[in-house]
Design a protein around this motif. Structure first.
Motif, PDB file in Angstrom:
ATOM      1  N   ALA A 301       0.728  -1.314  -0.150  1.00  0.00           N
ATOM      2  CA  ALA A 301      -0.050   0.051  -0.135  1.00  0.00           C
ATOM      3  C   ALA A 301       0.978   1.385  -0.003  1.00  0.00           C
ATOM      4  N   SER A 302       0.363   2.379  -0.741  1.00  0.00           N
ATOM      5  CA  SER A 302       1.212   3.533  -1.083  1.00  0.00           C
ATOM      6  C   SER A 302       0.036   4.572  -0.860  1.00  0.00           C
ATOM      7  N   LEU A 303       0.142   5.427   0.193  1.00  0.00           N
ATOM      8  CA  LEU A 303      -0.857   6.600   0.358  1.00  0.00           C
ATOM      9  C   LEU A 303      -0.296   7.903  -0.005  1.00  0.00           C
ATOM     10  N   ARG A 304      -1.030   8.483  -0.799  1.00  0.00           N
ATOM     11  CA  ARG A 304      -0.689   9.851  -1.379  1.00  0.00           C
ATOM     12  C   ARG A 304      -1.882  10.833  -0.823  1.00  0.00           C
ATOM     13  N   ALA A 305      -1.624  12.113  -0.588  1.00  0.00           N
ATOM     14  CA  ALA A 305      -2.636  13.236  -0.167  1.00  0.00           C
ATOM     15  C   ALA A 305      -2.305  14.558  -0.862  1.00  0.00           C
ATOM     16  N   ALA A 306      -3.189  15.470  -1.114  1.00  0.00           N
ATOM     17  CA  ALA A 306      -3.117  16.647  -1.716  1.00  0.00           C
ATOM     18  C   ALA A 306      -4.141  17.556  -1.231  1.00  0.00           C
ATOM     19  N   GLU A 307      -3.769  18.795  -1.081  1.00  0.00           N
ATOM     20  CA  GLU A 307      -4.837  19.709  -0.575  1.00  0.00           C
ATOM     21  C   GLU A 307      -5.340  20.767  -1.563  1.00  0.00           C
ATOM     22  N   LYS A 308      -6.577  20.960  -1.886  1.00  0.00           N
ATOM     23  CA  LYS A 308      -6.876  21.888  -2.564  1.00  0.00           C
ATOM     24  C   LYS A 308      -6.651  23.434  -2.285  1.00  0.00           C
ATOM     25  N   VAL A 309      -5.961  24.152  -2.915  1.00  0.00           N
ATOM     26  CA  VAL A 309      -5.563  25.654  -2.293  1.00  0.00           C
ATOM     27  C   VAL A 309      -6.766  26.352  -2.685  1.00  0.00           C
ATOM     28  N   ALA A 310      -6.629  27.352  -1.876  1.00  0.00           N
ATOM     29  CA  ALA A 310      -7.846  28.352  -1.616  1.00  0.00           C
ATOM     30  C   ALA A 310      -7.923  29.009  -2.933  1.00  0.00           C
ATOM     31  N   ALA A 311      -9.199  29.177  -3.358  1.00  0.00           N
ATOM     32  CA  ALA A 311      -9.539  29.677  -4.546  1.00  0.00           C
ATOM     33  C   ALA A 311      -8.886  31.272  -4.725  1.00  0.00           C
TER      34      ALA A 311
END
Ligand SMILES: C[S@@+](CC[C@H](N)C(=O)[O-])C[C@H]1O[C@@H](n2cnc3c(N)ncnc32)[C@H](O)[C@@H]1O
Length: 311
Positions: A301-311
């Motif tokens: 298993a490999s976990l990646r994560a990203a956050e949406k930048v504020a508009a």
């Protein structure tokens, strides 16, 4: 929660990296989290146990059998392909979405049910559909696809160097009714000198399953939909089990995190591209040795994560 229910859920499927998933979602709560691959509900249960009323989970799965577990956990559930994520989510809530979790592939429960036909370890019909929306059954792929198309799928989706040879052997051995017939023919076509770790039919079965369920296209579309759906500063998490899945996630997150693409010598930006994501995991998170010890599935298993930048 009763100990009994806990054990039942874990018999269905033991979730991987649940501590890490909870840690990455904590900063976006309170809010709605979409569990886009509900399975046995292990990740959902962890979020409910850890965050209580701060988290409202929406459960999605292609497999109607998986969603039977959702009512026990008291979360709204919607059956469908996460490629259609936005429509599935808006059918049950109009609240902003703070997080989306994908945990790709099949559950242990699906693999362990002989009548689903996913595994070379059990004898069963050649089915392999995760849900009723799959385009065809494994029997149709194995018995009807031309040899070239079969070889292409085994090479692309199984990363099997012997794809041509195995496709030829499969076509020669037609017709097939069962997983055992298929795994026997594939295993016999792999020369002893070319055998690697694991069952010789493992890559072929993976390839056929991915083809039957259109898994890689669903991941590409599902990630786009999740990134569009989450609110600013919302997070998208994806757990992959092989390089084909992980490559799609890595590329999509990298593309989303790329801002201006003008050559550095240009004094003023002309492309007007701006990043939509901030990557939270420069390198994928892997399971600890202690977790792998109790859950072999966590090994890959490999976990990646990203956050949406504020508009
Ligand atoms: C690895 S299991 C998830 C296990 C779950 N996280 C748990 O803790 O029990 C993957 C689940 O995702 C579902 N699934 C796979 N691809 C899907 C898709 N494109 N759309 C919706 N569900 C999908 C499968 O049916 C399976 O139940």
């Amino acid at each position: 929660m009763s100990q009994n229910r806990d054990n039942n859920d874990r018999d269905y499927h033991r979730p991987v990296l649940e501590h890490e998933v909870a840690g990455l979602l904590a900063p976006v709560l309170p809010g709605v989290v979409v569990d886009a691959t509900f399975g046995g509900g292990g990740h959902t249960r962890r979020l409910l146990d850890e965050f209580g009323e701060s988290v409202k989970v929406v459960a999605i799965d292609r497999d109607p059998a998986a969603l039977a577990n959702a009512s026990e956990l008291g979360v709204p559930a919607v059956q469908g392909n996460f490629a259609d994520l936005r429509n599935l989510v808006v059918s049950v809530t109009d609240e902003p979405v703070s997080g989306v979790l994908f945990d790709f592939g099949v559950s242990s429960h699906q693999l362990d049910q002989p009548d689903r036909g996913f595994s070379y370890r059990h004898d069963g019909p050649l089915d392999m559909r995760m849900g009723p929306d799959a385009a065809y059954t494994a029997a149709e792929v194995v018995n009807e696809w031309p040899e070239d198309r079969l070889a292409d799928a085994i090479r692309r989706f199984g990363e099997e160097p012997l794809a041509r040879r195995l496709a030829h052997a499969i076509v020669e051995g037609r017709p097939y009714q069962s997983t055992s017939q298929l795994s026997t023919v594939v295993a016999a076509a792999v020369p002893a000198a070319r055998r690697r770790a694991g069952h010789p039919a493992r890559r072929t079965f993976q390839a056929i399953r991915i083809a039957v369920n259109g898994e890689l296209d669903a991941i590409t579309t599902g990630l786009d939909s999740a990134i569009e759906l989450v609110r600013p500063q919302g997070r998208v998490l994806a757990i992959s089990y092989h390089s084909l899945e992980d490559r799609i996630v890595k590329r999509r997150f990298t593309q989303g995190a790329t801002g201006c693409t003008c050559p550095p010598e240009l004094p003023v930006c002309g492309c007007e591209n701006s990043a939509e994501l901030r990557i939270l995991t420069r390198k994928p998170i892997r399971a600890s040795a202690a977790e792998v010890e109790v859950n072999n599935r966590a090994r890959s298993a490999s976990l990646r994560a990203a956050e949406k930048v504020a508009a």
